[in-house]
Every structure is written in structure tokens, then in C-alpha cells.
Design a protein around this motif. Structure first.
Motif, short mmCIF file in Angstrom:
data_model
loop_
_atom_site.label_atom_id
_atom_site.label_comp_id
_atom_site.label_asym_id
_atom_site.label_seq_id
_atom_site.Cartn_x
_atom_site.Cartn_y
_atom_site.Cartn_z
N GLN A 43 0.82 -1.20 0.00
CA GLN A 43 0.00 0.00 0.00
C GLN A 43 0.86 1.26 0.00
O GLN A 43 0.58 2.22 -0.72
CB GLN A 43 -0.93 0.00 1.22
N THR A 44 1.91 1.23 0.82
CA THR A 44 2.81 2.39 0.87
C THR A 44 3.47 2.62 -0.48
O THR A 44 3.56 3.76 -0.96
CB THR A 44 3.87 2.18 1.96
N ASN A 45 3.97 1.49 -1.06
CA ASN A 45 4.61 1.63 -2.38
C ASN A 45 3.61 2.13 -3.43
O ASN A 45 3.95 2.97 -4.28
CB ASN A 45 5.21 0.29 -2.82
N GLN A 103 2.88 5.74 -2.70
CA GLN A 103 4.02 6.56 -3.10
C GLN A 103 4.11 6.68 -4.63
O GLN A 103 4.40 7.75 -5.16
CB GLN A 103 5.32 5.97 -2.54
N SER A 104 3.83 5.55 -5.31
CA SER A 104 3.84 5.58 -6.77
C SER A 104 2.73 6.49 -7.30
O SER A 104 2.95 7.25 -8.25
CB SER A 104 3.66 4.16 -7.32
N ASP A 105 1.55 6.39 -6.66
CA ASP A 105 0.45 7.28 -7.08
C ASP A 105 0.82 8.75 -6.85
O ASP A 105 0.54 9.61 -7.70
CB ASP A 105 -0.83 6.94 -6.30
N VAL A 106 1.45 9.04 -5.69
CA VAL A 106 1.87 10.41 -5.41
C VAL A 106 2.90 10.87 -6.43
O VAL A 106 2.86 12.01 -6.92
CB VAL A 106 2.43 10.52 -3.97
N THR A 107 3.84 9.94 -6.77
CA THR A 107 4.85 10.29 -7.79
C THR A 107 4.19 10.57 -9.13
O THR A 107 4.55 11.52 -9.83
CB THR A 107 5.86 9.15 -7.93
N ASP A 108 3.19 9.74 -9.48
CA ASP A 108 2.45 9.99 -10.73
C ASP A 108 1.73 11.32 -10.68
O ASP A 108 1.71 12.08 -11.68
CB ASP A 108 1.45 8.85 -10.98
N GLU A 109 1.12 11.60 -9.54
CA GLU A 109 0.44 12.88 -9.40
C GLU A 109 1.42 14.04 -9.48
O GLU A 109 1.11 15.10 -10.05
CB GLU A 109 -0.32 12.93 -8.06
N ARG A 140 13.45 9.32 -3.52
CA ARG A 140 13.15 7.91 -3.31
C ARG A 140 13.56 7.50 -1.90
O ARG A 140 14.26 8.24 -1.18
CB ARG A 140 13.88 7.04 -4.34
N ASN A 141 13.12 6.29 -1.54
CA ASN A 141 13.35 5.81 -0.17
C ASN A 141 14.83 5.63 0.14
O ASN A 141 15.24 5.74 1.30
CB ASN A 141 12.62 4.49 0.05
N PHE A 142 15.63 5.32 -0.88
CA PHE A 142 17.05 5.06 -0.63
C PHE A 142 17.87 6.34 -0.61
O PHE A 142 19.08 6.29 -0.39
CB PHE A 142 17.61 4.10 -1.69
N HIS A 143 17.22 7.48 -0.89
CA HIS A 143 17.97 8.74 -0.85
C HIS A 143 18.25 9.14 0.59
O HIS A 143 17.50 8.80 1.52
CB HIS A 143 17.20 9.84 -1.56
#
Length: 451
Positions: free
Chosen positions: A95-97, A100-106, A236-239
């Protein structure tokens, strides 16, 4: 069947021990034989002190089985909790991914919207700058045209002042003077119109720049927002450039909506387009004003020059006729002077005949006696004297008339000479001072503001 369910099916919870109540005479433990009999009361009496505050074997077994059961229950609960935790971890991770992907798309969509409006704002900024530069060129044309009107105004004013130096009857309010006065009036009106148009251009340039400033501020905000959202979009999460920001997940009191956000840029562009259209209309007006004013000034200048040329022809024609009359008058004066000399000579020529006749009469008056006769000779001599006297009188009258005529001719000659000098002065003013000065009149191109 899941591994947890299989494990639970193999490991059943232990059953609690089954036993009889104390004093029944039989005890049966799970998996053991049943003991019967009555233990002697004597033994019971002898061991009374050892049973106090001690557990019985059934209680011991019951306690152990309770611990076994509780351990099993806790392990089972822990196992279910672990599996639920793993499921929750997987679900929340997914769900988080996804979120986060939806937010990135937005964010990408938002960047597209920002880029769209940024492009539109930048396009309108370029159009506004281009239009403002063109309007400034038109304003410069107006200023050049206004400066160019100073020369025609100076020329027309100088022409009027020069023509004020005409003399005598030539100092007349003729057609050229009326044309020059009208020219001065037209130039003054043109200057007033050009000044008002320059003021309008200044105001329009200010409005264009204000609209451009609003667009640039909006565009600058869009650039900053694009940088922020681009930074957020690639995060991203690894940043490592991330950290907790307590209280960040909130809505500000003053925030725009996507509709009001888009409407704001749309309104800025619409205002800029409105000012740009007004600027284009003003440029068209400026073109018309420059063309009309230059045409009016040039037409009036041509009319003034035509009337001046016509007046100059009239003055030169009048001068030529005056000179012709002066020549004829001078010729007549010369002829009349000769005639006067002839009349005077004729009068003088009458002296000798008069002397002869009078001498004859004088001598004949001395005739003696009867000889003093009124003979025909006497009558002839008296008549001759009278005739000569009358001739002298007639000649004197003619002399007087000729002298009066000569005086009149001389006065006329003086008047003609004076008038000719006046005409020469007028011709000099109109031809050498006025018309020659008007050759410096600006061209229609210069009057329209072009260099």
C-alpha cells in the motif's frame, strides 16, 4: 492448508487431568491405573502435620498441564500475531509503495500542468515584451513627429513675421496670410494631439509592463514550484536527503485549489492579452494619427505655398505693370518737358513780334496832324498786338497746364517708384524670405516620425 494450520492440527493442546474429589477412596490420573482402598486412618492421623500447606500430586500435575496449555496458547497467539504482522507488513508495504507511486504519478501530472502554464506564461511574456518594444518604437515615432513639427511651426511663424514687414498697401491680409495662420493653428492642434497620444502610449506601456511583471512573478513562482515538485518527484526511499518533519502533514490556512491555481494563471494571461490587444489598437491609432497629422500639415503647407506662389505672381505682375506705367510716365514726362520748353520758346518767340507791332504802333502814334489816322494798318497793328497777347495768354495757359501736368506726372512717377519699391520689398519677402525658407519644410516621412 497453511503451515500454521498444519502445525496446529499436529500439536493439540494437552487435556487437563481427571481426578476424584479427596476422600472418595480412588484416584485416577490420566494414563495411570486407579487405586482403590482406604488408606488407614491411622496413617492419616500420623501424617497430618506433613500435608499442611502442600500441593497434592494432582495439583502438581494440574499446574504443569496448565503451564503447558498456557504455553501452547501463547505460542499459538504469537504465531498468529507473527503471521498477521507479516501480512500487515506486506500489505502496508504494498500500500505504501502504491501510494508513493500514485503520489509520484500525481507529481508528474502536476509537473505537466506546471510546465503547461509555465509555457503559456512564457509565451505571453515574450508576446508582451515584443508588443511593448513595438509600442515603444511607435512612441518614439510620436516623439520624433512632435519634434519635427517644431520646424514647420517656426517656418510658419517666421513667414508671418516676415510678411509683417510688407509696406503700404501691400500690408494686406491676403490669402497667403490666412493660409499661414491656418497652418499655425493646424500645427498647434497636431502638437496637442501628439502629446496626448504620447501620454496614452506611456500609460499603455506602463500597463503592459505591469501585466508582464505579474506574468513574470507567476512564471517565477511556477519555476520555483517546478523545482520543488521535481525534487519531490525524484526523491526515493534510498535517498539520504530525507528526514522527519513533524507537523508537515497538514493543510495550510491559506491555500489555493487546483481550480483557483489554474484560474489565477489564466486571469494573468487574459489580462496580459487584453493589454496586448489594447496596445495593438493603440499602435493602429498611432499610425492613423501620424498619417492624418502629416497629411493635414503637408496639405496645408502645399496650400500655403500655392497661395504664396500665386500672390508672388500677382505681385510680380503688378510690379511689371507699375514699371511699364513708370516707363510710360517717364517718357511722357520727357515729352511734356520738351513740350514745355517748346511752349516757353513759343512764348519767347512772341516777344519780337510783339515788340515789332508795339514799336510800329509807338512810332505811328507820332504821326503828325491828320496823318494820325485810324487806317487799316492801325487796326491791323492793334489787332496784331491783341492777337499776339492772346497767343501769349494761350501759350501761358498751356504752359501752366503742362507744368501742372508735369507736376502730376512727377508725383505719379514718385508714387509709381515708391509702389514699385513696395512691390520689390513684398516680392523679396515672399520669394526670398518666405518661399525659400519653406524649402526646409520636413517631408511627410519625417512628419510621420521616421528618421
Amino acid at each position: 492448508m497453511s503451515a500454521a494450520a498444519t502445525l496446529r492440527s499436529r500439536e493439540q493442546p494437552p487435556q487437563p487431568p481427571m481426578y476424584s474429589a479427596p476422600g472418595t477412596g480412588s484416584v485416577q490420573l490420566a494414563g495411570e491405573t486407579t487405586y482403590h482402598g482406604n488408606v488407614g486412618n491411622d496413617m492419616g492421623i500420623a501424617t497430618m502435620g506433613y500435608r499442611s500447606q502442600k500441593y497434592t500430586p494432582p495439583e502438581w500435575h494440574e499446574s504443569n498441564y496448565a503451564k503447558y496449555y498456557q504455553s501452547f496458547v501463547d505460542r499459538d497467539s504469537s504465531e498468529r500475531s507473527r503471521h498477521e504482522a507479516k501480512r500487515t507488513i506486506n500489505e502496508t508495504e504494498a500500500q505504501t509503495n502504491k501510494t508513493q507511486s500514485d503520489v509520484t504519478d500525481e507529481l508528474q501530472k502536476r509537473l505537466q500542468d506546471i510546465n503547461f502554464w509555465k509555457f503559456e506564461l512564457n509565451r505571453e511574456i515574450d508576446d508582451t515584451i515584443e508588443e511593448t518594444d513595438i509600442l515603444l518604437d511607435q512612441k518614439k515615432r510620436l516623439e520624433n513627429a512632435l519634434r519635427a513639427t517644431e520646424i514647420p511651426l517656426h517656418i510658419a511663424t517666421d513667414n508671418l513675421n516676415c510678411r509683417q514687414r510688407r509696406q503700404g498697401v501691400d500690408l494686406v491680409q491676403d490669402e497667403p496670410e490666412l493660409s499661414l495662420l491656418k497652418e499655425v493653428e493646424i500645427i498647434n492642434n497636431v502638437q496637442d494631439l501628439l502629446r496626448k497620444t504620447i501620454e496614452q502610449a506611456d500609460k499603455q506601456v506602463k500597463r503592459n509592463r505591469d501585466a508582464k511583471q505579474d506574468l513574470e512573478m507567476d512564471w517565477s513562482d511556477k519555476v520555483e514550484a517546478e523545482e520543488i515538485d521535481s525534487k519531490c518527484g525524484v526523491l526515493r526511499n534510498f535517498h539520504t536527503n530525507k528526514q522527519f518533519h513533524a507537523g508537515a502533514a497538514k493543510f495550510e490556512e491559506i491555500q489555493s485549489t487546483p481550480e483557483s491555481w489554474a484560474q489565477f494563471s489564466h486571469d494573468n494571461i487574459a489580462r496580459a492579452e487584453h493589454e496586448r490587444m489594447a496596445s495593438i489598437q493603440l499602435r493602429t491609432l498611432i499610425d492613423n494619427v501620424l498619417q492624418d497629422t502629416s497629411r493635414d500639415m503637408r496639405e496645408q503647407a502645399d496650400a500655403a505655398e500655392t497661395s504664396l506662389a500665386k500672390r508672388l505672381d500677382e505681385e510680380e505682375d503688378a510690379k511689371a505693370k507699375l514699371e511699364d506705367n513708370l516707363k510710360k510716365t517717364c517718357d511722357e514726362i520727357a515729352t511734356l518737358e520738351k513740350n514745355i520748353r517748346d511752349v516757353k520758346q513759343a512764348i519767347k518767340d512772341k516777344e519780337n513780334p510783339m515788340k515789332v507791332a508795339q514799336t510800329r504802333l509807338y512810332h505811328r502814334a507820332n504821326r503828325p496832324g491828320v496823318e494820325l489816322c485810324r487806317d487799316p494798318v492801325q487796326y491791323k497793328l492793334v489787332g496784331e498786338v491783341q492777337e499776339i497777347g492772346q497767343s501769349v495768354d494761350a501759350l501761358m495757359q498751356k504752359l501752366n497746364d503742362d507744368e501742372n501736368a508735369l507736376k502730376n506726372l512727377q508725383d505719379t512717377r514718385l508714387a509709381l517708384e515708391k509702389e514699385i519699391n513696395i512691390k520689390k520689398n513684398s516680392i523679396f519677402i515672399d520669394r526670398d524670405k518666405v518661399l525659400s525658407h519653406r524649402t526646409r519644410y520636413p517631408t511627410s516621412t519625417k512628419l510621420q516620425g521616421y528618421q
